[in-house]
Design a protein around this motif. Structure first.
Motif, PDB file in Angstrom:
ATOM      1  N   LYS A   7       0.830  -1.211   0.000  1.00 10.50           N
ATOM      2  CA  LYS A   7       0.000   0.000   0.000  1.00 10.50           C
ATOM      3  C   LYS A   7       0.864   1.260   0.000  1.00 10.50           C
ATOM      4  O   LYS A   7       0.565   2.232  -0.689  1.00 10.50           O
ATOM      5  CB  LYS A   7      -0.910  -0.005   1.223  1.00 10.50           C
ATOM      6  CG  LYS A   7      -1.857   1.159   1.271  1.00 10.50           C
ATOM      7  CD  LYS A   7      -2.754   1.061   2.495  1.00 10.50           C
ATOM      8  CE  LYS A   7      -3.696   2.249   2.533  1.00 10.50           C
ATOM      9  NZ  LYS A   7      -4.552   2.225   3.719  1.00 10.50           N
ATOM     10  N   TYR A  24      -1.889 -13.439  -7.136  1.00  6.98           N
ATOM     11  CA  TYR A  24      -2.238 -12.379  -8.086  1.00  6.98           C
ATOM     12  C   TYR A  24      -1.638 -12.723  -9.444  1.00  6.98           C
ATOM     13  O   TYR A  24      -0.466 -13.087  -9.543  1.00  6.98           O
ATOM     14  CB  TYR A  24      -1.716 -11.028  -7.594  1.00  6.98           C
ATOM     15  CG  TYR A  24      -2.096  -9.895  -8.507  1.00  6.98           C
ATOM     16  CD1 TYR A  24      -3.387  -9.405  -8.518  1.00  6.98           C
ATOM     17  CD2 TYR A  24      -1.169  -9.343  -9.376  1.00  6.98           C
ATOM     18  CE1 TYR A  24      -3.749  -8.370  -9.363  1.00  6.98           C
ATOM     19  CE2 TYR A  24      -1.517  -8.303 -10.224  1.00  6.98           C
ATOM     20  CZ  TYR A  24      -2.808  -7.827 -10.214  1.00  6.98           C
ATOM     21  OH  TYR A  24      -3.173  -6.808 -11.057  1.00  6.98           O
ATOM     22  N   GLY A  26      -2.428 -10.663 -12.414  1.00 11.84           N
ATOM     23  CA  GLY A  26      -2.508  -9.528 -13.340  1.00 11.84           C
ATOM     24  C   GLY A  26      -1.188  -8.785 -13.455  1.00 11.84           C
ATOM     25  O   GLY A  26      -0.143  -9.228 -12.985  1.00 11.84           O
ATOM     26  N   ASP A  31      -0.841   1.165 -11.242  1.00  9.98           N
ATOM     27  CA  ASP A  31      -2.217   1.281 -11.719  1.00  9.98           C
ATOM     28  C   ASP A  31      -3.116   0.149 -11.207  1.00  9.98           C
ATOM     29  O   ASP A  31      -4.327   0.301 -11.131  1.00  9.98           O
ATOM     30  CB  ASP A  31      -2.261   1.292 -13.256  1.00  9.98           C
ATOM     31  CG  ASP A  31      -1.573   2.517 -13.830  1.00  9.98           C
ATOM     32  OD1 ASP A  31      -1.496   3.548 -13.118  1.00  9.98           O
ATOM     33  OD2 ASP A  31      -1.105   2.437 -14.983  1.00  9.98           O
ATOM     34  N   HIS A  32      -2.518  -0.983 -10.853  1.00 11.95           N
ATOM     35  CA  HIS A  32      -3.272  -2.146 -10.400  1.00 11.95           C
ATOM     36  C   HIS A  32      -3.085  -2.411  -8.905  1.00 11.95           C
ATOM     37  O   HIS A  32      -3.365  -3.510  -8.421  1.00 11.95           O
ATOM     38  CB  HIS A  32      -2.854  -3.380 -11.209  1.00 11.95           C
ATOM     39  CG  HIS A  32      -3.212  -3.260 -12.650  1.00 11.95           C
ATOM     40  ND1 HIS A  32      -2.334  -2.766 -13.589  1.00 11.95           N
ATOM     41  CD2 HIS A  32      -4.360  -3.533 -13.308  1.00 11.95           C
ATOM     42  CE1 HIS A  32      -2.929  -2.768 -14.768  1.00 11.95           C
ATOM     43  NE2 HIS A  32      -4.156  -3.218 -14.628  1.00 11.95           N
ATOM     44  N   LYS A  33      -2.644  -1.407  -8.191  1.00 13.52           N
ATOM     45  CA  LYS A  33      -2.339  -1.578  -6.772  1.00 13.52           C
ATOM     46  C   LYS A  33      -3.556  -2.049  -5.967  1.00 13.52           C
ATOM     47  O   LYS A  33      -3.443  -2.923  -5.112  1.00 13.52           O
ATOM     48  CB  LYS A  33      -1.795  -0.284  -6.168  1.00 13.52           C
ATOM     49  CG  LYS A  33      -1.259  -0.461  -4.755  1.00 13.52           C
ATOM     50  CD  LYS A  33      -0.855   0.850  -4.110  1.00 13.52           C
ATOM     51  CE  LYS A  33       0.548   1.212  -4.470  1.00 13.52           C
ATOM     52  NZ  LYS A  33       1.063   2.346  -3.657  1.00 13.52           N
ATOM     53  N   GLU A  34      -4.738  -1.516  -6.242  1.00  9.16           N
ATOM     54  CA  GLU A  34      -5.941  -1.915  -5.487  1.00  9.16           C
ATOM     55  C   GLU A  34      -6.263  -3.391  -5.710  1.00  9.16           C
ATOM     56  O   GLU A  34      -6.610  -4.102  -4.766  1.00  9.16           O
ATOM     57  CB  GLU A  34      -7.135  -1.032  -5.870  1.00  9.16           C
ATOM     58  CG  GLU A  34      -7.033   0.387  -5.355  1.00  9.16           C
ATOM     59  CD  GLU A  34      -6.898   0.473  -3.841  1.00  9.16           C
ATOM     60  OE1 GLU A  34      -7.617  -0.261  -3.129  1.00  9.16           O
ATOM     61  OE2 GLU A  34      -6.063   1.253  -3.363  1.00  9.16           O
ATOM     62  N   SER A  35      -6.143  -3.859  -6.930  1.00 11.62           N
ATOM     63  CA  SER A  35      -6.385  -5.279  -7.216  1.00 11.62           C
ATOM     64  C   SER A  35      -5.352  -6.157  -6.513  1.00 11.62           C
ATOM     65  O   SER A  35      -5.683  -7.232  -6.001  1.00 11.62           O
ATOM     66  CB  SER A  35      -6.331  -5.543  -8.720  1.00 11.62           C
ATOM     67  OG  SER A  35      -7.350  -4.841  -9.374  1.00 11.62           O
ATOM     68  N   ILE A  36      -4.132  -5.707  -6.498  1.00 13.25           N
ATOM     69  CA  ILE A  36      -3.059  -6.441  -5.833  1.00 13.25           C
ATOM     70  C   ILE A  36      -3.336  -6.513  -4.330  1.00 13.25           C
ATOM     71  O   ILE A  36      -3.219  -7.580  -3.714  1.00 13.25           O
ATOM     72  CB  ILE A  36      -1.689  -5.786  -6.115  1.00 13.25           C
ATOM     73  CG1 ILE A  36      -1.336  -5.935  -7.597  1.00 13.25           C
ATOM     74  CG2 ILE A  36      -0.611  -6.373  -5.221  1.00 13.25           C
ATOM     75  CD1 ILE A  36      -0.166  -5.085  -8.051  1.00 13.25           C
ATOM     76  N   ARG A  38      -6.224  -6.326  -2.820  1.00  9.01           N
ATOM     77  CA  ARG A  38      -7.350  -7.246  -2.592  1.00  9.01           C
ATOM     78  C   ARG A  38      -6.881  -8.704  -2.632  1.00  9.01           C
ATOM     79  O   ARG A  38      -7.302  -9.527  -1.825  1.00  9.01           O
ATOM     80  CB  ARG A  38      -8.452  -7.006  -3.610  1.00  9.01           C
ATOM     81  CG  ARG A  38      -9.305  -5.781  -3.293  1.00  9.01           C
ATOM     82  CD  ARG A  38     -10.586  -5.747  -4.106  1.00  9.01           C
ATOM     83  NE  ARG A  38     -10.371  -5.712  -5.548  1.00  9.01           N
ATOM     84  CZ  ARG A  38     -10.171  -4.596  -6.256  1.00  9.01           C
ATOM     85  NH1 ARG A  38     -10.173  -3.423  -5.659  1.00  9.01           N
ATOM     86  NH2 ARG A  38      -9.975  -4.653  -7.557  1.00  9.01           N
ATOM     87  N   ALA A  39      -6.000  -9.016  -3.569  1.00 12.70           N
ATOM     88  CA  ALA A  39      -5.479 -10.383  -3.676  1.00 12.70           C
ATOM     89  C   ALA A  39      -4.669 -10.755  -2.439  1.00 12.70           C
ATOM     90  O   ALA A  39      -4.773 -11.880  -1.934  1.00 12.70           O
ATOM     91  CB  ALA A  39      -4.621 -10.531  -4.934  1.00 12.70           C
TER      92      ALA A  39
END
Length: 89
Positions: A7, A24, A26, A31-36, A38-39
């Motif tokens: 974070k 993860y 992806g 740009d994909h920090k939020e998805s990371i 969540r994983a």
């Protein structure tokens, strides 16, 4: 892996291996920090919940759950690091 490290990170390349270990799949970039994140949280939750449940079941075998409810201060040193200097058996 701690989600807080990712974070606060501005460079995720330092955490690629740990991110992949969390499942993860992806792109690994800011740009994909939020998805990371969540994983990572999902991985930690699904890994720890069964472990804690198994520990609870083991404690129930010896009725230690009831003992801990009745005498929480006396049992604290069994689970809290550094709290054992208060009690000598």
């Amino acid at each position: 892996m701690q989600a807080s490290a990712v974070k606060d990170a501005s460079d995720l390349s330092l955490y690629i291996e740990e991110i992949l270990d969390c499942g993860y799949t992806g792109q690994i970039n800011i740009d994909h920090k939020e998805s990371i994140l969540r994983a990572i949280v999902l991985h930690v939750t699904t890994k720890r919940t069964p472990m804690l449940q198994q520990m609870r079941e083991g404690l129930e075998v010896y009725n230690l759950i009831k003992v801990m409810q009745i005498k929480p201060n006396e049992c604290r040193n069994l689970f809290v690091v550094g709290d054992d200097d208060k009690w000598r058996f």
